[in-house]
Design an enzyme around this catalytic site. Sequence first.
Site, PDB file in Angstrom:
ATOM      1  N   LEU A  19       3.423   0.165  -7.742  1.00  0.00           N
ATOM      2  CA  LEU A  19       3.725  -0.945  -6.840  1.00  0.00           C
ATOM      3  C   LEU A  19       3.064  -2.204  -7.383  1.00  0.00           C
ATOM      4  O   LEU A  19       2.021  -2.137  -8.038  1.00  0.00           O
ATOM      5  CB  LEU A  19       3.180  -0.656  -5.432  1.00  0.00           C
ATOM      6  CG  LEU A  19       3.733   0.577  -4.706  1.00  0.00           C
ATOM      7  CD1 LEU A  19       2.997   0.778  -3.391  1.00  0.00           C
ATOM      8  CD2 LEU A  19       5.226   0.453  -4.471  1.00  0.00           C
ATOM      9  N   ASP A  20       3.654  -3.359  -7.083  1.00  0.00           N
ATOM     10  CA  ASP A  20       3.020  -4.628  -7.439  1.00  0.00           C
ATOM     11  C   ASP A  20       1.623  -4.689  -6.833  1.00  0.00           C
ATOM     12  O   ASP A  20       1.364  -4.113  -5.769  1.00  0.00           O
ATOM     13  CB  ASP A  20       3.835  -5.809  -6.913  1.00  0.00           C
ATOM     14  CG  ASP A  20       5.142  -6.022  -7.659  1.00  0.00           C
ATOM     15  OD1 ASP A  20       5.313  -5.416  -8.727  1.00  0.00           O
ATOM     16  OD2 ASP A  20       5.979  -6.800  -7.161  1.00  0.00           O
ATOM     17  N   ARG A  21       0.743  -5.428  -7.467  1.00  0.00           N
ATOM     18  CA  ARG A  21      -0.654  -5.516  -7.012  1.00  0.00           C
ATOM     19  C   ARG A  21      -0.751  -5.931  -5.548  1.00  0.00           C
ATOM     20  O   ARG A  21      -1.541  -5.372  -4.784  1.00  0.00           O
ATOM     21  CB  ARG A  21      -1.419  -6.518  -7.884  1.00  0.00           C
ATOM     22  CG  ARG A  21      -2.889  -6.662  -7.511  1.00  0.00           C
ATOM     23  CD  ARG A  21      -3.623  -7.569  -8.480  1.00  0.00           C
ATOM     24  NE  ARG A  21      -3.098  -8.926  -8.433  1.00  0.00           N
ATOM     25  CZ  ARG A  21      -3.524  -9.850  -7.552  1.00  0.00           C
ATOM     26  NH1 ARG A  21      -4.471  -9.552  -6.685  1.00  0.00           N
ATOM     27  NH2 ARG A  21      -3.000 -11.060  -7.565  1.00  0.00           N
ATOM     28  N   THR A  73       1.583  -5.707  -3.213  1.00  0.00           N
ATOM     29  CA  THR A  73       2.420  -4.910  -2.317  1.00  0.00           C
ATOM     30  C   THR A  73       1.607  -3.731  -1.820  1.00  0.00           C
ATOM     31  O   THR A  73       0.975  -3.028  -2.604  1.00  0.00           O
ATOM     32  CB  THR A  73       3.680  -4.405  -3.034  1.00  0.00           C
ATOM     33  OG1 THR A  73       4.472  -5.523  -3.442  1.00  0.00           O
ATOM     34  CG2 THR A  73       4.519  -3.511  -2.123  1.00  0.00           C
TER      35      THR A  73
END
Length: 242
Positions: free
Chosen positions: A56-58, A60
């Site tokens: 996951l994006d940092r 998110t």
Amino acid sequence: MFSTNSDFTPIFSNPDFHAFQKPPGMETVSQDGGRELVAAARLALGEPGLEAVHRLDRDTSGAQLLGRTREGLDGLTALFRRREIGKTYLALCLGAPRNRTGTVNRNLSEWSGGRRPVRVLKQGGLEASTSYRVLARGTGPDGLPVGLVAFSPHQGRTHQIRVHAAALGTPILGDDQYGDRPANRVARDGLGVTRQMLHSWRLEFSWKGTPVRVEAPPYPDLGAAISQIFGADAAGLAADDR
């Protein structure tokens, strides 16, 4: 409804994998020695063999799978590759799409790293489609229009939901790369939004013939913003979409 699991207690476990609630501001796997979910989970559970199945994006938050065994890691990776894992994200957006449900079909450029943005392409690029469902519409501080939207990406392109939400004209609040910065400032000052309001909510798949549904409650900052906009009973807005 809103939970941090900050002690890195899994939100779902079986012998082959764990699911965790990833906090915002933490990488799944760090490339530069920063805060990392995999390392924290290994330490907390005493399982040095844990490996990330996906990322996951940092900024998110939400449901993140870690393999406990080689069978778990390889099997779940194969399910993601074959697009046999249903993924649903919650997002607070600037406004909401006009239609309650729909699908965005817009090809994307490849992400080249860093702050370089992913772009929507008219021709070529990577196939990308994202379904959405508007769960609620409301008004935030200073008349800010806000939508609570469930997004389901059919691929796993980098920044796919963020770019497609912006392409709809309803960017995710707090997303300074693809969003509306003046609206983000209003959301920051009035709602305490300090990151992109995107949350990995549900993962659904079959494992060894058994249906699995992993659900990560909205992270507290997202939950607080939802409650402030949509009322004290807003926890049910997300929970009722089943």
